[in-house]
Design a protein around this motif. Structure first.
Motif, PDB file in Angstrom:
ATOM      1  N   LEU A 194      -1.096   4.111   2.954  1.00 16.23           N
ATOM      2  CA  LEU A 194      -1.416   4.832   1.718  1.00 16.23           C
ATOM      3  C   LEU A 194      -0.433   5.967   1.477  1.00 16.23           C
ATOM      4  CD1 LEU A 194      -5.323   5.006   1.889  1.00 16.23           C
ATOM      5  CD2 LEU A 194      -3.935   3.580   0.392  1.00 16.23           C
ATOM      6  N   ALA A 195      -0.080   6.697   2.547  1.00 17.49           N
ATOM      7  CA  ALA A 195       0.851   7.818   2.397  1.00 17.49           C
ATOM      8  C   ALA A 195       2.215   7.335   1.935  1.00 17.49           C
ATOM      9  CB  ALA A 195       0.963   8.583   3.713  1.00 17.49           C
ATOM     10  N   SER A 196       2.703   6.247   2.538  1.00 17.72           N
ATOM     11  CA  SER A 196       4.014   5.713   2.147  1.00 17.72           C
ATOM     12  C   SER A 196       4.009   5.273   0.692  1.00 17.72           C
ATOM     13  CB  SER A 196       4.381   4.530   3.049  1.00 17.72           C
ATOM     14  OG  SER A 196       4.492   4.928   4.393  1.00 17.72           O
ATOM     15  N   ASP A 197       2.927   4.592   0.294  1.00 17.81           N
ATOM     16  CA  ASP A 197       2.849   4.107  -1.086  1.00 17.81           C
ATOM     17  C   ASP A 197       2.837   5.264  -2.080  1.00 17.81           C
ATOM     18  OD1 ASP A 197       0.494   3.007  -3.320  1.00 17.81           O
ATOM     19  OD2 ASP A 197       2.363   1.931  -3.089  1.00 17.81           O
ATOM     20  N   LEU A 198       2.016   6.309  -1.794  1.00 17.03           N
ATOM     21  CA  LEU A 198       1.923   7.451  -2.716  1.00 17.03           C
ATOM     22  C   LEU A 198       3.246   8.213  -2.783  1.00 17.03           C
ATOM     23  CD1 LEU A 198       0.189   9.141  -4.576  1.00 17.03           C
ATOM     24  CD2 LEU A 198      -0.592  10.454  -2.601  1.00 17.03           C
ATOM     25  N   LEU A 199       3.862   8.458  -1.630  1.00 14.75           N
ATOM     26  CA  LEU A 199       5.135   9.188  -1.628  1.00 14.75           C
ATOM     27  C   LEU A 199       6.237   8.382  -2.334  1.00 14.75           C
ATOM     28  CD1 LEU A 199       5.048  10.645   2.003  1.00 14.75           C
ATOM     29  CD2 LEU A 199       4.846  11.921  -0.130  1.00 14.75           C
ATOM     30  N   ASP A 200       6.243   7.055  -2.135  1.00 10.52           N
ATOM     31  CA  ASP A 200       7.234   6.230  -2.833  1.00 10.52           C
ATOM     32  C   ASP A 200       7.042   6.306  -4.342  1.00 10.52           C
ATOM     33  OD1 ASP A 200       7.352   3.537  -0.356  1.00 10.52           O
ATOM     34  OD2 ASP A 200       8.392   5.466  -0.488  1.00 10.52           O
ATOM     35  N   TRP A 201       5.778   6.279  -4.788  1.00 13.15           N
ATOM     36  CA  TRP A 201       5.509   6.389  -6.234  1.00 13.15           C
ATOM     37  C   TRP A 201       5.989   7.730  -6.782  1.00 13.15           C
ATOM     38  CZ3 TRP A 201       2.213   9.766  -8.904  1.00 13.15           C
ATOM     39  CH2 TRP A 201       2.070   9.475 -10.261  1.00 13.15           C
ATOM     40  N   ILE A 202       5.725   8.810  -6.022  1.00 12.20           N
ATOM     41  CA  ILE A 202       6.172  10.140  -6.474  1.00 12.20           C
ATOM     42  C   ILE A 202       7.689  10.178  -6.544  1.00 12.20           C
ATOM     43  CG2 ILE A 202       6.267  12.584  -5.849  1.00 12.20           C
ATOM     44  CD1 ILE A 202       3.472  12.287  -4.652  1.00 12.20           C
ATOM     45  N   ARG A 203       8.365   9.595  -5.508  1.00 13.02           N
ATOM     46  CA  ARG A 203       9.831   9.590  -5.525  1.00 13.02           C
ATOM     47  C   ARG A 203      10.378   8.771  -6.694  1.00 13.02           C
ATOM     48  NH1 ARG A 203       9.356   9.866   0.268  1.00 13.02           N
ATOM     49  NH2 ARG A 203       9.020   7.613   0.425  1.00 13.02           N
ATOM     50  N   ARG A 204       9.702   7.682  -7.042  1.00 11.21           N
ATOM     51  CA  ARG A 204      10.163   6.878  -8.178  1.00 11.21           C
ATOM     52  C   ARG A 204       9.904   7.586  -9.509  1.00 11.21           C
ATOM     53  NH1 ARG A 204       7.277   2.885  -5.417  1.00 11.21           N
ATOM     54  NH2 ARG A 204       5.708   2.878  -7.063  1.00 11.21           N
ATOM     55  N   THR A 205       8.866   8.408  -9.566  1.00  9.31           N
ATOM     56  CA  THR A 205       8.478   9.065 -10.823  1.00  9.31           C
ATOM     57  C   THR A 205       9.316  10.311 -11.095  1.00  9.31           C
ATOM     58  OG1 THR A 205       6.220   8.262 -10.491  1.00  9.31           O
ATOM     59  CG2 THR A 205       6.519  10.023 -12.098  1.00  9.31           C
TER      60      THR A 205
END
Length: 899
Positions: free
Chosen positions: A289-300
């Motif tokens: 979950l942490a990896s997915d959320l951080l990846d989304w923030i980095r993409r945004t």
């Protein structure tokens, strides 16, 4: 069995009213099988002999051999290990009764309630009474102490049989009547503990007598358990006697009681391994979950940090709509994911703490603080992005307005200058008469006046072009080129004007006729014409306003302008009157070409046309200003609608936050009450969401109306969004904290009263309601709970040791979770690595290593394979190949994890 003041009552509900009363009840109900008494006699006789042989004796007939009480007393001494009073050696009836009474008194002294059984019946050889007495002795000395998972007597013995025979096919132990008839249950019990004695795979359910004889023979020969049951009796009886079967099965239990330690050890190991497996699953889920959320923030973030547009108002509005879609659809699921991530992390840490495991440390960059920091950066980027978009829209709106104004003024100026260069370069005065020369000179003077009047317009055009350059208008190149052409032409006009004026001055010395009327007309018509041009330009001039005050200012200015129209009309009439005078003189004196004004190209007809245009534009301007006033009034209504809703939603969110914080402080009932109220608040908050959505719709209308400020409310949509998200996060976090406290309370066995006392003490010293205690506040709290912390150096050392436990990171404060964890550890026991090592040592038979075969035999399959896959090889001497090191494995369970 239930104990009450040393008296054994009911034997776990086996026979509520004693032996005789139970027999009589079964007989009345037609449930008493006559074969049972025969089975009991055989079984009880064998059971008694299994103990009497230790004293070198035995019995043949149970109702006769106990009549004198001597062997009965001997039996009790053997099975209890105690010495009874010296028996009477006489052979008279009263001697026998005395001996039996001594035996019965000894039984009663062990807490056994004998109902309807007297010495006279035993002495008289009453078989039913004798069997009842022996059954009572069996219950007390062979069955009473059997305990499995807090069950005792019959239930405990039955559960033990079920567990031991669970892996075996065709065996289903449900009772002591029918479950043992086919003999497979007896064979399974032997094979489970001594697989070398019976080959269970060769047994069949279709051969019950063979199965029973096999089990009884092996038990007697190798396990020293005498035959207490007759295979034929078990097969020929519809329902074998429960007491006889229980008596025989209890001998198996006591024979294999040494294996109970291994079973207890296996249960403890399974419990620890299940905790470890669940913790690892939670860690892996957190990482994912942490990896997915951080990846989304980095993409945004790159999109939010981008400041590029196509420099058009439509393109900027499209970006704003994309941002609204992001806030409505893309971000809310991520808010929920972040709350779930924090909840899972807190739950995992609580489980690790409760199972005496070290705290979980996520991989680098995936700490809760890292996620919070990344989320904060996202919110900052969102705010900056929205502010930039709005400011960009204002800039582009201003650019569009300036570009149109530049074009309008440039068009008017270029229309005015068209043909002026040719006129100034003309040599027409060379062939003119005196009057014509004077007229040309006056005309040129009028042109100079007109040229000077147009200087202001040229400066305005240049100023607008400069502002378009400053604001980076996307077509600034064409604007600059046109502005340069206008300025260059203006310079040429100035030079040509000076040159023509000097030429006319040279000719003036020769030609001196002045037409005063034409000159007067030219002088007065030119500024009036310029005023008309400027007025027409102002009346069609575009404007941009954002408030009622601004449009009201324009309307006031327009009203003041209309007040000057009377004076303008007088000037118009006076100028037209000059033309009338010229016409009158020309007509009177018949002057050739006298109607042509040599000083100006303006005519009364042109002035009349422009004056008519001005009078028509005035009401049109009135309508335009009125329409704008209505628009600003509508915008004002939107401001009030937003403010009214925001001024209700904002305080509501603040009240909910205060209420959730109060519940989280543990001020409102038990943990279950707090959890229930939090769930109610959570439901209420989600039910309130339509108000937020309605406010979003109003806010969209406000933005579409290009409204950039609202003096009626201190709340902005951004602050309300953040407050709403914080409220949802606070409720989820508080629910998680209360659930973890319930988990702590239940798993550690602390009572609600203890928990209430801990919370009350914590809150009492948390004066500022921050949910934290400073070190001095913690010391006072501990003292209030009964801790003795002296004021000397030793007391300070003791307190510092406590601080190191509750605040390991030296933050300078203590949360309630840390405080509760410390108090529960002080109040309850915890499992340790040493306990697990002791359990494995029992399974390994005191060896320093264990084999995969032993693990698979003693543990359930999934736990066994878990251990085999993770245990390191044993490196000590004397161990067979494939031996495993259970000590290193147990220590690792309480140390660092792979994650």
């Amino acid at each position: 069995m239930m104990m009450d003041n040393g008296v054994i009552n009911n034997y776990d509900g086996l026979y509520p009213d004693g032996y005789m009363e139970q027999e009589e009840e079964w007989e009345r109900e037609g449930l008493l099988d006559p074969a049972w008494e025969k089975q009991q006699k055989k079984t009880f006789t064998a059971w008694c002999n299994s103990h009497l042989r230790k004293a070198g004796t035995g019995i043949e007939n149970i109702e006769d051999d106990f009549r004198n009480g001597l062997k009965l007393m001997l039996l009790l001494e053997v099975i209890s290990g105690e010495t009874l009073p010296k028996p009477d050696r006489g052979k008279m009836r009263f001697h026998k009764i005395a001996n039996v009474n001594k035996a019965l008194d000894f039984i009663a002294s062990k807490g056994v309630k004998l109902v309807s059984i007297g010495a006279e019946e035993i002495v008289d050889g009453n078989l039913k009474m004798t069997l009842g007495m022996i059954w009572t002795i069996i219950l007390r000395f062979a069955i009473q102490d059997i305990s499995v998972e807090e069950m005792t007597a019959k239930e405990g013995l039955l559960l033990w049989c079920q567990r031991k025979t669970a892996p075996y096919k065709n065996v289903n132990v449900q009772n002591f009547h029918l479950s043992f008839k086919d003999g497979l249950a007896f064979c399974a019990l032997i094979h489970r503990h001594r697989p070398d004695l019976i080959d269970y795979s060769k047994l069949s359910k279709d051969n019950p007598l063979e199965n029973l004889n096999t089990a009884f023979d092996v038990a007697e020969k190798y396990l020293d358990i005498p035959r207490m049951l007759d295979p034929d009796d078990l097969q020929n009886t519809a329902m074998p006697d429960e007491r006889a079967v229980m008596t025989y099965v209890s001998s198996y239990y006591h024979c294999f009681s040494g294996a109970q330690k291994a079973e207890t050890a296996a249960n403890r190991i399974c419990k620890v391994l299940k905790v470890n497996q669940e913790n690892e699953r939670l860690m892996e889920e957190y990482e994912r979950l942490a990896s997915d959320l951080l990846d989304w923030i980095r993409r945004t973030m790159p999109w939010l940090n981008s400041r590029q547009t196509d420099n058009s108002l439509a393109g900027c509005q499209k970006k704003l709509e994309d941002y609204r879609t992001y806030r409505r659809k893309h971000k809310p699921p991520r808010v929920e994911q972040k709350a779930k991530l924090e909840t899972n992390f807190n739950t995992l840490q609580t489980k690790l703490r409760l199972s005496n495991r070290p705290a979980y440390m996520p991989t680098e960059g995936k700490m809760v603080s890292d996620i919070a920091q990344a989320w904060k950066g996202l919110e900052i980027a969102e705010k900056a992005f929205e502010e930039w978009l709005l400011s960009e829209m204002m800039r582009l709106e201003r650019l569009e307005y300036l570009a149109q104004k530049f074009k309008h003024k440039a068009d008017i100026h270029e229309d005015w200058t068209r043909g002026k260069e040719e006129m100034l370069q003309s040599q027409d005065f060379r062939q003119c008469k005196l009057n014509d020369i004077k007229a040309l000179k006056k005309k040129h003077e009028a042109f100079e006046s007109d040229l000077a009047a147009h200087q202001d317009r040229v400066e305005q055009i240049a100023a607008i072009a400069q502002e378009l350059n400053t604001l980076e208008y996307h077509e600034v190149a064409s604007v600059n080129a046109r502005c340069q052409r206008i300025c260059s032409q203006w310079d040429r006009l100035g030079a040509l004007t000076q040159r023509r004026r000097h030429a006319l001055d040279d000719a003036e010395r020769v030609l001196e006729q002045i037409d005063l009327l034409h000159l007067e007309f030219a002088k007065r018509a030119a500024p009036f014409n310029n005023w008309l041009d400027g007025t027409r330009e102002d009346l069609v001039d575009m404007f941009i306003v954002h408030t009622i005050e601004e449009i009201s200012g324009l309307m006031d200015a327009h009203a003041r302008f209309k007040a000057t129209l009377g004076e303008a009309d007088k000037e118009y009439q006076a100028i037209v009157n000059l033309v009338h005078q010229v016409e009158s003189i020309v007509k009177q004196h018949q002057i050739p070409g006298g109607l042509e004004n040599p000083y100006t190209t303006l005519t009364a007809h042109e002035l009349n046309r422009k004056w008519s245009d001005v009078r028509q534009l005035v009401p049109q301007r009135d309508a335009t200003l009125a329409a704008e006033l209505r628009k600003q009034q509508n915008n004002e209504n939107l401001r009030r609608q937003f403010a009214e809703k925001a001024n209700a939603v904002g305080p509501w969110i603040e009240r909910q936050m205060d209420a959730v914080t109060a519940i989280g402080m543990g001020l409102q009932g038990s943990l279950e009450d707090q959890l229930r109220r939090l769930k109610e608040y959570e439901a209420g908050v989600y039910a309130y969401k339509p108000h937020i959505e309605e406010l979003e719709r109003i806010h969209q209308a406000v933005q579409e109306g290009m409204i950039f400020e609202n003096r009626y409310s201190q709340y902005t949509m951004e602050t309300l969004r953040v407050g709403w998200e914080q409220l949802l996060t606070s409720i989820n976090r508080t629910i998680n904290e209360v659930e973890n406290q319930i988990l702590t309370r239940d798993s550690k066995g602390i009572t609600q009263e203890q928990l209430t006392e801990f919370r009350a003490s914590f809150n009492h010293f948390d004066k500022n309601r921050t949910g934290r205690l400073l070190p001095e506040e913690l010391k006072s709290c501990l003292v209030s709970l009964g801790y003795s912390i002296g004021k000397d150096r030793q007391g300070e050392l003791d307190f510092q040791r406590i601080l190191a436990v509750v605040d390991p990171n030296n933050t300078g404060y203590v949360s309630f979770d840390s405080f509760l964890d410390f108090m529960t550890r002080e109040s309850t026991d915890t499992d340790t690595a040493e306990q697990v090592i002791d359990s494995f040592r029992i399974l390994a038979g005191d060896k320093p290593y264990i084999t995969a075969e032993e693990l698979r035999r003693e543990l359930p399959p999934d736990q066994a394979e878990y251990c085999v896959a993770r245990m390191p090889p044993y490196r000590g001497p004397g161990a067979p190949p494939g031996s495993l090191d259970y000590m290193a494995f147990s220590t690792a369970l309480y140390g660092e994890t792979d994650l």
